[in-house]
Design an enzyme around this catalytic site. Structure first.
Site, PDB file in Angstrom:
ATOM      1  N   ASP A   7       0.880  -1.154   0.000  1.00  0.00           N
ATOM      2  CA  ASP A   7       0.000   0.000   0.000  1.00  0.00           C
ATOM      3  C   ASP A   7       0.929   1.220   0.000  1.00  0.00           C
ATOM      4  O   ASP A   7       2.117   1.098   0.302  1.00  0.00           O
ATOM      5  CB  ASP A   7      -0.879  -0.051   1.253  1.00  0.00           C
ATOM      6  CG  ASP A   7      -1.689   1.201   1.433  1.00  0.00           C
ATOM      7  OD1 ASP A   7      -2.271   1.681   0.437  1.00  0.00           O
ATOM      8  OD2 ASP A   7      -1.728   1.718   2.571  1.00  0.00           O
ATOM      9  N   ASP A   9       0.115   5.057   1.090  1.00  0.00           N
ATOM     10  CA  ASP A   9       0.004   5.976   2.236  1.00  0.00           C
ATOM     11  C   ASP A   9      -0.015   5.206   3.559  1.00  0.00           C
ATOM     12  O   ASP A   9      -0.850   4.333   3.761  1.00  0.00           O
ATOM     13  CB  ASP A   9      -1.259   6.832   2.102  1.00  0.00           C
ATOM     14  CG  ASP A   9      -1.279   7.599   0.782  1.00  0.00           C
ATOM     15  OD1 ASP A   9      -0.234   8.147   0.389  1.00  0.00           O
ATOM     16  OD2 ASP A   9      -2.344   7.633   0.139  1.00  0.00           O
ATOM     17  N   TYR A  20      -5.314  14.032   1.315  1.00  0.00           N
ATOM     18  CA  TYR A  20      -4.582  13.289   0.294  1.00  0.00           C
ATOM     19  C   TYR A  20      -3.258  13.973  -0.014  1.00  0.00           C
ATOM     20  O   TYR A  20      -3.143  15.191   0.112  1.00  0.00           O
ATOM     21  CB  TYR A  20      -5.414  13.244  -1.003  1.00  0.00           C
ATOM     22  CG  TYR A  20      -6.740  12.556  -0.849  1.00  0.00           C
ATOM     23  CD1 TYR A  20      -6.829  11.165  -0.955  1.00  0.00           C
ATOM     24  CD2 TYR A  20      -7.906  13.279  -0.586  1.00  0.00           C
ATOM     25  CE1 TYR A  20      -8.037  10.517  -0.812  1.00  0.00           C
ATOM     26  CE2 TYR A  20      -9.123  12.634  -0.443  1.00  0.00           C
ATOM     27  CZ  TYR A  20      -9.193  11.260  -0.553  1.00  0.00           C
ATOM     28  OH  TYR A  20     -10.391  10.626  -0.409  1.00  0.00           O
ATOM     29  N   GLN A  53      -6.783   5.808  -4.555  1.00  0.00           N
ATOM     30  CA  GLN A  53      -6.608   7.266  -4.619  1.00  0.00           C
ATOM     31  C   GLN A  53      -7.916   7.897  -5.094  1.00  0.00           C
ATOM     32  O   GLN A  53      -8.027   8.387  -6.228  1.00  0.00           O
ATOM     33  CB  GLN A  53      -5.430   7.636  -5.529  1.00  0.00           C
ATOM     34  CG  GLN A  53      -4.067   7.197  -4.987  1.00  0.00           C
ATOM     35  CD  GLN A  53      -3.672   7.872  -3.664  1.00  0.00           C
ATOM     36  OE1 GLN A  53      -4.093   8.991  -3.368  1.00  0.00           O
ATOM     37  NE2 GLN A  53      -2.867   7.194  -2.854  1.00  0.00           N
TER      38      GLN A  53
END
Ligand SMILES: [Mg+2]
Length: 177
Positions: A7, A9, A20, A53
């Protein structure tokens, strides 16, 4: 091919609470993440990223700008001898009900198809329960990087404190097989 999915973030870079990463300036490496990716790629593991995202679907970030952040991320890693083969991302919002947004395993299946990977020999390192659900749905071994206590009662994955610890666990586990 043995492979490892990450992954983004909260695993590679610092998560922005309630927001974000929309510029390269906001992309902050987590301590040890570059070294961990280098360690794994040096050992011959193919490394991919699979990231949700929704900022793209919400119109917060253009897809081109997201891809530019990933280009810079891959470039910076390469400068340090660390290799990521490809970044898969889901640009959709939750309402889209797509097959690629984690916890769905669509991105993992696409990556497996495109690169001839065997997911049952592969790992997914994430910091969310949805990452572990996607890993589980794809038949992969999940490693959760998260200190949240409420996640401890799930037994379907291993826990690590950070990407380097997860990387060392994989190398130890693979070495003992
Ligand atoms: Mg995350």
């Amino acid at each position: 091919m043995p492979s490892i999915f990450l992954d983004r973030d909260g695993v590679i870079n610092k998560k922005i609470d309630g927001g974000y990463v929309t510029t390269w300036k906001e992309f902050e490496w987590l301590p040890g993440s570059i070294d961990a990716i280098k360690l794994l790629s040096d050992q011959g593991w193919g490394i991919y990223v699979a990231t949700n995202q929704a900022c793209v679907g919400k119109g917060i970030l253009k897809q081109d700008d997201l891809e530019y952040i990933h280009t810079l991320m891959i470039r910076e890693l390469a400068k340090n001898g660390a290799k990521i083969k490809k970044v898969y991302f889901c640009p959709h919002t939750i309402e889209t009900r797509c097959r690629c947004r984690k916890p769905n395993p669509g991105m993992l299946f696409t990556a497996a198809e495109e690169n001839g990977l065997s997911l049952s020999n592969s790992y997914f390192i994430g910091d969310s329960i949805t990452d572990m659900q996607a890993a589980n749905a794809a038949g992969m071994y999940g490693i959760l990087i998260n200190d949240a206590e409420q996640m401890l009662n799930r037994k379907c994955y291993h826990k690590a404190r950070n990407l380097m610890e997860a990387a060392n666990y994989i190398l130890k586990r693979a070495g003992s097989c």
